[in-house]
Enzyme design. Structure first.
Site, PDB file in Angstrom:
ATOM      1  N   ARG A 431       0.839  -1.195   0.000  1.00  9.04           N
ATOM      2  CA  ARG A 431       0.000   0.000   0.000  1.00  9.04           C
ATOM      3  C   ARG A 431       0.878   1.249   0.000  1.00  9.04           C
ATOM      4  O   ARG A 431       1.888   1.299   0.699  1.00  9.04           O
ATOM      5  CB  ARG A 431      -0.896   0.017   1.243  1.00  9.04           C
ATOM      6  CG  ARG A 431      -1.807  -1.189   1.374  1.00  9.04           C
ATOM      7  CD  ARG A 431      -2.370  -1.256   2.786  1.00  9.04           C
ATOM      8  NE  ARG A 431      -3.219  -2.404   2.987  1.00  9.04           N
ATOM      9  CZ  ARG A 431      -2.779  -3.627   3.304  1.00  9.04           C
ATOM     10  NH1 ARG A 431      -1.473  -3.846   3.436  1.00  9.04           N
ATOM     11  NH2 ARG A 431      -3.627  -4.616   3.481  1.00  9.04           N
ATOM     12  N   ARG A 542     -21.483 -16.919  -3.971  1.00 13.97           N
ATOM     13  CA  ARG A 542     -21.987 -15.960  -4.951  1.00 13.97           C
ATOM     14  C   ARG A 542     -21.159 -14.688  -4.942  1.00 13.97           C
ATOM     15  O   ARG A 542     -21.238 -13.879  -5.873  1.00 13.97           O
ATOM     16  CB  ARG A 542     -23.455 -15.638  -4.677  1.00 13.97           C
ATOM     17  CG  ARG A 542     -23.695 -14.773  -3.449  1.00 13.97           C
ATOM     18  CD  ARG A 542     -25.174 -14.566  -3.188  1.00 13.97           C
ATOM     19  NE  ARG A 542     -25.837 -13.898  -4.297  1.00 13.97           N
ATOM     20  CZ  ARG A 542     -27.149 -13.690  -4.357  1.00 13.97           C
ATOM     21  NH1 ARG A 542     -27.924 -14.133  -3.366  1.00 13.97           N
ATOM     22  NH2 ARG A 542     -27.689 -13.071  -5.382  1.00 13.97           N
ATOM     23  N   ASP A 558     -31.462 -12.641  -7.902  1.00 15.77           N
ATOM     24  CA  ASP A 558     -31.989 -13.968  -7.589  1.00 15.77           C
ATOM     25  C   ASP A 558     -32.925 -14.392  -8.709  1.00 15.77           C
ATOM     26  O   ASP A 558     -33.452 -13.558  -9.462  1.00 15.77           O
ATOM     27  CB  ASP A 558     -32.745 -13.959  -6.261  1.00 15.77           C
ATOM     28  CG  ASP A 558     -31.795 -14.021  -5.071  1.00 15.77           C
ATOM     29  OD1 ASP A 558     -30.574 -14.158  -5.299  1.00 15.77           O
ATOM     30  OD2 ASP A 558     -32.277 -13.922  -3.927  1.00 15.77           O
ATOM     31  N   ASP A 560     -35.933 -15.392  -8.692  1.00 16.90           N
ATOM     32  CA  ASP A 560     -37.327 -14.985  -8.605  1.00 16.90           C
ATOM     33  C   ASP A 560     -37.500 -13.471  -8.709  1.00 16.90           C
ATOM     34  O   ASP A 560     -38.594 -12.952  -8.474  1.00 16.90           O
ATOM     35  CB  ASP A 560     -37.951 -15.488  -7.308  1.00 16.90           C
ATOM     36  CG  ASP A 560     -37.218 -14.971  -6.080  1.00 16.90           C
ATOM     37  OD1 ASP A 560     -36.091 -14.458  -6.242  1.00 16.90           O
ATOM     38  OD2 ASP A 560     -37.767 -15.078  -4.967  1.00 16.90           O
ATOM     39  N   GLU A 646     -26.043 -14.452   3.705  1.00 14.80           N
ATOM     40  CA  GLU A 646     -24.920 -13.889   2.962  1.00 14.80           C
ATOM     41  C   GLU A 646     -25.172 -12.450   2.534  1.00 14.80           C
ATOM     42  O   GLU A 646     -24.243 -11.634   2.499  1.00 14.80           O
ATOM     43  CB  GLU A 646     -24.581 -14.773   1.752  1.00 14.80           C
ATOM     44  CG  GLU A 646     -25.491 -14.632   0.545  1.00 14.80           C
ATOM     45  CD  GLU A 646     -26.835 -15.308   0.726  1.00 14.80           C
ATOM     46  OE1 GLU A 646     -27.686 -15.173  -0.162  1.00 14.80           O
ATOM     47  OE2 GLU A 646     -27.026 -15.978   1.762  1.00 14.80           O
ATOM     48  N   ASP A 647     -26.430 -12.115   2.210  1.00 13.05           N
ATOM     49  CA  ASP A 647     -26.690 -10.741   1.778  1.00 13.05           C
ATOM     50  C   ASP A 647     -26.636  -9.765   2.947  1.00 13.05           C
ATOM     51  O   ASP A 647     -26.254  -8.601   2.790  1.00 13.05           O
ATOM     52  CB  ASP A 647     -28.030 -10.644   1.054  1.00 13.05           C
ATOM     53  CG  ASP A 647     -29.180 -11.196   1.881  1.00 13.05           C
ATOM     54  OD1 ASP A 647     -28.912 -11.844   2.908  1.00 13.05           O
ATOM     55  OD2 ASP A 647     -30.344 -10.985   1.492  1.00 13.05           O
ATOM     56  N   ARG A 694     -32.440 -15.141   9.787  1.00  5.77           N
ATOM     57  CA  ARG A 694     -31.875 -13.850   9.417  1.00  5.77           C
ATOM     58  C   ARG A 694     -31.677 -12.978  10.661  1.00  5.77           C
ATOM     59  O   ARG A 694     -30.700 -12.216  10.749  1.00  5.77           O
ATOM     60  CB  ARG A 694     -32.775 -13.154   8.397  1.00  5.77           C
ATOM     61  CG  ARG A 694     -32.815 -13.854   7.053  1.00  5.77           C
ATOM     62  CD  ARG A 694     -33.762 -13.179   6.083  1.00  5.77           C
ATOM     63  NE  ARG A 694     -33.213 -11.935   5.560  1.00  5.77           N
ATOM     64  CZ  ARG A 694     -32.362 -11.852   4.538  1.00  5.77           C
ATOM     65  NH1 ARG A 694     -31.957 -12.955   3.927  1.00  5.77           N
ATOM     66  NH2 ARG A 694     -31.929 -10.691   4.108  1.00  5.77           N
TER      67      ARG A 694
END
Length: 738
Positions: A431, A542, A558, A560, A646-647, A694
């Site tokens: 860095r 993902r 997704d 849907d 995960e989201d 969740r």
């Protein structure tokens, strides 16, 4: 001629007589000292020797003849050499780079021996390493080794002192003379000299030490760390005290100090003189000598008055209401008040000559602190008064950045130490100093991803860069159908029809990545356009940094999800204005439940939002690398163990990096979460279980990070003239209103 010689002789004689009468005493004293060199000598000129040095202070303020003598420079040098026999160590000479080539930068901590005492602070350091992405349980994979022996406190008068360290480390088969070892230390030496001696030979080990002095510090090899207390939080940490409404930066007091005054010994000189700058108005300098066992024995004429004035002011109140805070040396060069001042946005005024400032290899302290000289104490008030208010505000803002990025927790202090060492292994991929000293900080900028500022989402506005004008779509499919359903095909068609869709191989189509559970999901894919790829079924996969993603923007979807081309185009145009944030359609929010004593999660359609689901959201591709490489493996395993987590983790990660909420954009239809591939009768039960998972995920992530990173917002962005009673021909996205 004879007369002239006579006058010269008389002038010469008169000069000798004057020298004898007025300077003879000093000549005799010089002869006296030179004749007694073999006797017990004085190590250093005493400030009470008024005949040798004129005094500008009261006799009570000066060191007394009966005080313990301070070490001379020669004796300090000898003490240092006894502790640092490998004083010429550099990474090229005392570090084995070959251990890091095969498995990368992995750190091994020695196993704890039964009955071996370990302080609370050292336990936090070891825990920070073992919970991190650097840790490995296999010493054969390790690049760096950490002792299980507590080496933080090397004051043999301390209860935390561990004796016989030399004998113990020589028995370790991995010690190898200290090569590729890192030793942490907060306190060295003891009364009265407080030397740098650790009481054992560190060999070729790297030393991460608080109160490091510039003479013993080995540049490019050692690491200077801050002095922190045992109560310093393990992770997370409290936020800084500077808020958005703290403008103008001028506060009630200009310059403050409240602390101990040492009557004797090392460090007493600077603190004894602090009362000279106190004016009782905008400069408050308070000291007390009421500490230690023998303070009354050494008290001077100022002690009683100082003790009374000391109790009139609250220390925390002074920190909150002062622009500058004096940080003088104590018995050692560093002190706790350095981090306290940083957190309080009270600009540190450092009076500690020879102190190698913490992480000085990476941090530019000229942007956050005023480095003064102990000898020029009386010039400090006028110097800080000359600093322009705009510069003062810049100082304060940078103190908050440094506190949050590197010092607010033990985790950050330890990880910063390790990242500095890691950068030394590959200088061409390290860095730059700019990355260490600009938001979001060096820990959150991975040099393995890139070293070019334009590849990160944080520097576009500052440096005139802009994100690419195309995006890559990732569609996650988990259904067990033998062929793609009509909703998925409609989604692919809508996304592919976007004018901003990335071109692959000359075809105007998006790269669409699909995840299938089981081999049956691979049937019928070869005949589908655009081409599809099969990925592993883990939920967190993902967010892998796929090589196929060549655009800055990623559209996560997704199976849907129902979107139109206009919705995709508008969302992408919004994201290009906010490339560091998540921009999307379906939103959720979190809240604190005082009755349950935990965080709650809700999917109700309200104006409040803090989560944009990755079922339909844009974000920068760098977050794929950050998700995979920055987060420890244990955290990703937690996500894979809890469905639909995960989201939330991606939202928590982006909020922790940016300190900003996500952005919701216009959507024609409301999005409802539904459990994938569940029978109609089981949807209610599955939905309830999914919601509970969740919520558990949210609380476990808050515990892992040490705080709740999510930021709430009520912002939604709509196109210009959206829902306005004007002609449809004047609207850019008329289909959004159908």
């Amino acid at each position: 001629m004879q007369t002239r010689k006579k006058y010269i002789f008389l002038t010469f004689l008169a000069s000798w007589l004057l020298l004898f009468f007025f300077g003879g005493d000093q000549l005799r004293r010089f002869a006296f000292f030179s004749g007694r060199k073999a006797e017990a000598r004085r190590n250093w000129p005493r400030w009470t020797d008024r005949t040798l040095l004129r005094s500008f202070a009261d006799p009570e303020e000066l060191q007394r003849d009966g005080d313990p003598a301070l070490l001379s420079p020669r004796e300090r040098r000898a003490s240092w050499l006894s502790a640092y026999r490998s004083s010429r160590c550099r990474m090229e000479t005392c570090f084995d780079f070959s251990r890091c080539e095969r498995h990368g930068f992995k750190v091994f901590t020695y196993p704890q021996e039964r009955g071996q005492p370990v302080s609370e602070t050292y336990s936090k350091i070891l825990s920070s390493i073992e919970r991190s992405r650097y840790h490995t349980p296999d010493p054969e994979e390790a690049c760096l080794f950490i002792l299980s022996i507590d080496t933080l406190d090397r004051d043999h008068l301390s209860a935390q002192y561990v004796p016989n360290v030399d004998e113990k480390i020589r028995g370790f088969p991995l010690w190898n003379g200290g090569r590729n070892h890192l030793i942490f230390n907060l306190y060295s030496g003891t009364w009265p000299g407080y030397t740098r001696e650790l009481g054992f030979d560190i060999g070729q080990a790297i030393l991460a030490k608080a109160s490091f002095d510039t003479q013993s510090f080995r540049p490019g090899f050692d690491v200077s760390i801050p002095l922190f207390s045992k109560d310093h939080p393990q992770r997370g940490g409290d936020r800084g005290w500077l808020y958005q409404d703290s403008v103008p930066p001028k506060k009630k007091y200009l310059l403050v100090f409240k602390g101990k005054r040492y009557l004797t010994g090392i460090g007493s000189g600077t603190r004894n003189a602090l009362h000279h700058i106190h004016n009782g108005k905008d400069i408050i300098s308070l000291t007390t000598c009421k500490h230690g066992k023998d303070w009354e024995k050494h008290k001077d004429t100022r002690c009683d008055k100082d003790n009374v004035d000391y109790e009139r002011f609250d220390y925390q109140e002074l920190l909150h209401n002062s622009t500058f805070c004096i940080v003088p040396r104590g018995r050692r060069l560093g002190s706790f008040r350095f981090l306290e001042a940083l957190q309080a946005a009270c600009i540190p005024v450092l009076l500690s000559d020879g102190w190698e400032l913490p992480f000085s290899e990476a941090i530019d302290w000229g942007k956050a602190a005023v480095v003064g000289s102990e000898r020029l104490l009386l010039q400090i008030p006028s110097a800080v008064r000359c600093i322009h208010p705009e510069r003062v505000l810049a100082f304060q803002q940078h103190t908050q950045f440094l506190w949050d990025a590197y010092f607010s927790s033990v985790d950050k202090i330890v990880h910063t130490t390790l990242e500095i060492i890691k950068d030394r292994l590959s200088p061409h991929r390290s860095r730059s100093r700019l990355l260490w000293n600009a938001l979001p900080g060096g820990l959150l900028v991975l040099p393995d991803f890139s070293t070019h500022l334009g590849d990160f989402p944080f520097y576009y506005l500052q440096h005139g860069y802009s994100p690419s004008k195309k995006f890559t779509a990732l569609i996650r499919v988990v259904s067990q159908a033998g062929s793609l359903s009509q909703p998925i095909l409609r989604l692919i068609q809508a996304v592919s029809g976007s004018q901003y869709c990335a071109q692959v191989g000359g075809a105007e189509s998006c790269i669409t990545q699909c995840s299938f559970q089981g081999s049956s999901g691979m049937m019928g894919l070869s005949a589908v356009e655009p081409p599809l790829c099969v990925l592993p079924p883990q939920l967190s996969d993902r967010f892998l940094p796929f090589e196929a993603i060549q655009t800055d923007a990623v559209l996560s979807l997704d199976e849907d999800t129902s979107l139109s081309t206009s919705e995709v185009d508008f969302a992408f145009s919004v994201w290009r204005s906010f490339p560091e944030r998540i921009v999307g359609f379906p939103t959720q929010s979190h809240f604190w439940d005082p009755e349950q004593g935990r965080w709650g999660y809700t999917s109700k359609w309200t104006n409040e939002l803090s989560i944009v689901l990755t079922a339909a959201a844009f974000y920068h591709r760098y977050y794929h690398s950050l998700f995979t490489e920055y987060l420890p493996a244990g955290l990703r395993e937690l996500v894979d163990g809890l469905a639909a987590c995960e989201d939330i983790l991606m939202n928590v990660l982006v909020a922790a990096v940016t300190k900003l909420p996500p952005i919701k954009v216009t959507q024609r239809k409301q999005h409802k979460e539904a459990p994938h591939s569940a029978p109609a009768k089981a949807k209610g039960t599955a939905g309830s279980r999914r919601f509970s998972q969740r919520q558990d995920c949210l609380n476990q992530l808050a515990d892992w990070f040490g705080y709740m990173p999510l930021v709430s917002s009520q912002l939604r962005l709509d196109p210009v003239l959206y829902k306005d009673q004007v002609s449809v021909l004047r609207k850019k996205y008329p289909s959004l209103e159908r």
